[in-house]
Motif scaffolding. Structure first.
Motif, short mmCIF file in Angstrom:
data_model
loop_
_atom_site.label_atom_id
_atom_site.label_comp_id
_atom_site.label_asym_id
_atom_site.label_seq_id
_atom_site.Cartn_x
_atom_site.Cartn_y
_atom_site.Cartn_z
N ASP A 312 -59.92 25.79 -8.79
CA ASP A 312 -60.33 26.91 -9.44
C ASP A 312 -61.45 26.69 -10.58
O ASP A 312 -62.26 27.55 -10.79
CB ASP A 312 -59.17 27.66 -10.15
CG ASP A 312 -58.26 26.75 -10.93
OD1 ASP A 312 -58.22 25.51 -10.69
OD2 ASP A 312 -57.95 27.32 -12.29
N LYS A 315 -64.67 25.97 -8.66
CA LYS A 315 -65.43 27.40 -8.07
C LYS A 315 -65.75 28.14 -9.37
O LYS A 315 -66.79 28.85 -9.31
CB LYS A 315 -64.24 28.16 -7.53
CG LYS A 315 -64.67 29.39 -7.01
CD LYS A 315 -63.52 29.84 -5.93
CE LYS A 315 -63.98 31.29 -5.23
NZ LYS A 315 -63.58 32.28 -6.16
N ILE A 355 -66.95 23.51 -2.05
CA ILE A 355 -65.82 24.27 -2.37
C ILE A 355 -65.39 25.18 -1.27
O ILE A 355 -64.29 25.35 -1.32
CB ILE A 355 -66.32 25.22 -3.67
CG1 ILE A 355 -66.48 24.14 -4.94
CG2 ILE A 355 -65.36 26.43 -4.10
CD1 ILE A 355 -67.47 24.71 -6.13
N PHE A 370 -68.16 34.04 -0.79
CA PHE A 370 -68.41 33.19 -1.94
C PHE A 370 -69.63 32.59 -1.72
O PHE A 370 -70.42 32.41 -2.53
CB PHE A 370 -67.10 32.57 -2.14
CG PHE A 370 -67.47 31.23 -3.22
CD1 PHE A 370 -67.52 31.36 -4.81
CD2 PHE A 370 -67.62 29.91 -2.35
CE1 PHE A 370 -67.94 30.16 -5.30
CE2 PHE A 370 -68.00 28.78 -3.26
CZ PHE A 370 -68.04 28.82 -4.69
N SER A 374 -73.06 32.44 -3.08
CA SER A 374 -73.80 31.35 -3.75
C SER A 374 -75.25 30.88 -3.41
O SER A 374 -76.20 30.64 -4.03
CB SER A 374 -73.04 29.88 -3.66
OG SER A 374 -71.63 30.36 -3.89
#
Ligand SMILES: OC[C@H]1O[C@H](O[C@H]2O[C@H](CO)[C@@H](O)[C@H](O)[C@H]2O)[C@H](O)[C@@H](O)[C@@H]1O
Ligand SMILES: [Ca+2]
Length: 738
Positions: A312, A315, A355, A370, A374
């Motif tokens: 976490d 990220k 990640i 995600f 990114s």
């Protein structure tokens, strides 16, 4: 019993000697809170060396280098299960420091001249009988444990001997994974924002006020922080909007009113009010004195955080980078207002990919979303920051660390530029601060100083602040570091477009549509250009290319290995680099930043720079290990890793658990002692080092992956690289490419 098996911790049973401090010194193990002494008398089933491999003994016998253990005055039959009863934590601490910390720096190190032995009461006898705690390592661990126990409010403790005699490799890895990351992690909320916003680098009256700057189009954040400010009026948190157009002039204009820059937040329900609110994503800071999010430190830390399961936090840092690119136009050097114009070495694509793999990969729609967010941000960053004015050199197509900005960087140590400014102070007959003000305000015009600071900003953007490699020239250098990283961006972007965008990416920022072939072509072109302008077959180095005077430079830097990390080098170049360049950079403790001859003579007028010889830095080691492994040189990577881990372990054992920002890797005695620029981050602690240093923590965790049990045991006994390598059988030498 195996050390990996779940360990019970109850007042009725034993306490895991290696449990987290909060648990170990929690109420469950508090003698004062136990109804009878019996609860803490019971021996537990662990042995001192349970967290090391079973063949330690034979190794130690072989090398006869076992650390001295404590004398057992009272119950040698229970060797391995001994526990101390510290009846009075405060007075024991005082006595320990008084007798053993002879240089009075609140650390017990090999430089202290105390008796190196202290009697401590046993738990079996309720403290009546004593045993001796001996030697720097155990005594300094005792100091660390007592300091932590005291800070957790404990007056009495039961302490396992195993906890202070733990194998150093096990202890350092345990501290990194269980404690250091937590101490480095920040989660901004309305209660701590004023503390996090406070600035320690700028010394102006306005800098004493904690301040946060919010992007002009984030009204929810403005409201959130304004509310926080009203909730705690005594903290005087100043909440300010940024303008929509952030210019170098604007950034300079707020240099004496510095502030934290807002980071990504997400909506949540406030558990107390049940109303909608905002919560921030966690992030790790480079070292204990920092509170802001850095650029390339974050990538290096993410690698270690991921290995230690702190996904976490890793990220969260990518979420912040996406936000920074969106609202500040770049991944910032760090999120303080005086860093608004500059970035740091770019690693976002690789960070996101690493990640992504850990959060579910291609089978998880959230992970894919995600990854796409990114990469959308990374593509924007690539196009608008790195391959755009002023960083792009149109003639070669290569990029330079060449940020915008005006004036003298306000965050540097006072006096840092004294040598540079001296002739100008003489010329204008002004004291330093007055000259700086006039120059920054444009009342004094000095083009040669403008040129110096243009490059100085570049140096800071490169992350290598400072080195003679870059002084007075950085913004004109197409560096091997940056161009290797951009090559990696191009390759990663091609892969992601092919796999996750059906090979057609429509850029929402500029409307263009590109496929993987386009990005592969960009990468190929960069590779050819880098080879043409930077590769030197004779020395086996990639050298920076000066786009201004159109000449290759000759500064031998460890960043030549970034071309292996990114995959830019050919197999032949990699081989030549290992054969010719590496011997110039391989020293006692691994890969040194640059060669001594490239750095040149050091004198009073030409002082040491921290990113030069003889200093070694974790990011250089980490990227070289990975790069060498990519090209089939795992043995070389393992050898370099042993060297680096030796330096870290030796300093940790001899200097009270120290883990610092960088090391002098040419010396084995006190490698943490660095006389260059601002000294060393992480060295200045009292009693216990609580957080290490972010990228150095990562390097330890990553480096250990190259070590087999034999090497780990040698590191635990602090066997220097050369004796260790010499002791290997021919078949083992191959593992280190010897
Ligand atoms: O204030 C001086 C400089 O401090 C930072 O640089 C150093 O620390 C950073 C955080 O660990 C690291 O990223 C950098 O490589 C170090 O040299 C800051 O990044 C500089 O901009 C600043 O001038
Ligand atoms: Ca001392």
């Amino acid at each position: 019993m195996s050390a990996t098996r779940t360990r019970r911790s109850s007042s009725r049973g034993f306490m895991d000697p290696f449990s987290d401090a909060e648990v170990y010194y929690g109420p469950i193990n508090d003698p004062k809170k136990q109804s009878s002494q019996r609860a803490f008398n019971r021996s537990r089933a662990f042995s001192v060396f349970e967290n090391t491999s079973t063949d330690k003994k034979s190794f130690d016998e072989t090398y006869s280098l076992q650390r001295r253990g404590s004398e057992d005055d009272s119950y040698s039959s229970s060797k391995g299960n001994r526990r101390f009863f510290i009846e009075n934590v405060d007075s024991t601490l005082e006595e320990l420091l008084r007798t053993e910390d002879t240089d009075r720096n609140f650390q017990i190190t090999v430089e202290d001249n105390g008796p190196k032995v202290m009697k401590v009461g046993t738990s079996n006898s309720g403290g009546y009988n004593t045993i001796n705690v001996r030697g720097t390592y155990m005594l300094s661990n005792l100091l660390q444990e007592l300091t932590i126990a005291k800070s957790l409010g404990r007056h009495q403790i039961i302490l396992d001997e195993a906890r202070i005699n733990e194998n150093p490799v096990a202890r350092l890895s345990r501290l990194i994974s269980k404690q250091f990351w937590d101490y480095l992690t920040r989660r901004i909320d309305c209660n701590n924002i004023a503390k996090i916003a406070s600035d320690t680098k700028i010394n102006t009256p306005e800098a004493k006020v904690p301040r946060i700057y919010i992007p002009y189009n984030c009204p929810e954040q403005f409201e959130f922080y304004s509310k926080a400010s009203k909730m705690h009026p005594s903290l005087k948190l100043d909440v300010q909007y940024l303008p929509s157009n952030i210019t170098p002039e604007y950034v300079k204009s707020i240099n004496d009113r510095p502030g934290l820059l807002a980071l990504a937040m997400r909506e949540c329900i406030d558990p107390e009010t049940g109303e909608k609110s905002l919560t921030s994503y966690p992030y790790a800071v480079p070292g204990g004195r920092f509170n802001e999010l850095y650029g390339w430190d974050s990538y290096m830390m993410a690698l270690g955080l991921l290995k230690n399961g702190k996904i976490d936090v890793a990220k969260g840092m990518v979420e912040h980078f996406i936000f920074e690119i969106e609202h500040y136009g770049k991944i910032l050097n760090a999120n303080r207002s005086y860093y608004l114009c500059r970035s740091q070495p770019p690693f976002l694509t690789d960070m996101a990919l690493q990640i992504f793999k850990r959060i579910g990969g291609e089978n998880d729609p959230n992970a894919v979303a995600f990854l796409k967010r990114s990469f959308q941000a990374a593509i924007k960053e690539y196009k608008t920051v790195w391959v755009a004015y002023p960083r792009l050199d149109c003639d070669t197509g290569l990029s330079c660390y060449h940020p915008d900005g005006l004036g003298i960087p306000p965050e540097t140590e006072s006096g840092h530029f004294d040598a540079v400014l001296k002739p100008y102070l003489n010329k204008y007959d002004l004291p330093r601060d007055e000259f700086i003000k006039k120059y920054n305000d444009g009342k004094i015009i000095e083009p040669s100083l403008d040129e110096f600071f243009l490059h100085d900003r570049g140096v800071r953007e490169s992350g290598h602040d400072t080195t003679y490699r870059f002084e007075g020239v950085c913004a004109y250098l197409a560096t091997i570091d940056l161009n290797s990283l951009l090559y990696k961006y191009e390759r990663d972007i091609a892969d992601v477009i092919q796999e996750f965008y059906a090979d057609s990416y429509e850029d929402p920022n500029d409307g263009t549509v590109t496929d993987s072939a386009h990005w592969r072509k960009l990468a190929e072109r960069r590779k050819e250009t880098v080879t043409k302008y930077m590769w030197d077959e004779e020395s086996g180095f990639f050298f920076d290319y000066n786009v201004h005077v159109k000449k290759r430079t000759f500064y031998q830097s460890a960043t030549t290995f970034w071309s292996l990390w990114s995959g830019l080098a050919t197999d032949e170049q990699a081989k030549t680099m290992v054969e010719k360049a590496l011997p110039n950079l391989e020293v006692l403790g691994g890969l040194v930043s640059c060669t001594e001859s490239s750095r040149g003579e050091i004198s009073l007028l030409r002082p040491s720079r921290q990113w030069d010889y003889p200093f070694g830095w974790a990011p250089h080691q980490i990227l070289a290990w990975q790069g060498l492994s990519n090209y089939g040189f795992k043995g070389v990577a393992t050898r370099l890793a042993y060297r680096w881990l030796f330096i870290m372990t030796k300093a940790f054992v001899d200097y009270n658990g120290i883990v610092v920002e960088k090391y002098d890797i040419t010396k084995g005695t006190d490698p943490h002692r660095v006389v260059a620029e601002y000294g060393n981050q992480g060295a200045d602690f009292k009693g216990v080092a609580r957080e290490g240093f972010g990228w150095v923590n990562s390097s330890y965790i990553l480096g250990l992956e190259y070590m087999n049990n034999h090497a780990k045991r040698a590191l635990g006994a602090c066997i220097p690289p050369v004796p260790f390598f010499n002791s290997l059988k021919p078949s083992e030498k191959k593992l280190y490419a010897l």
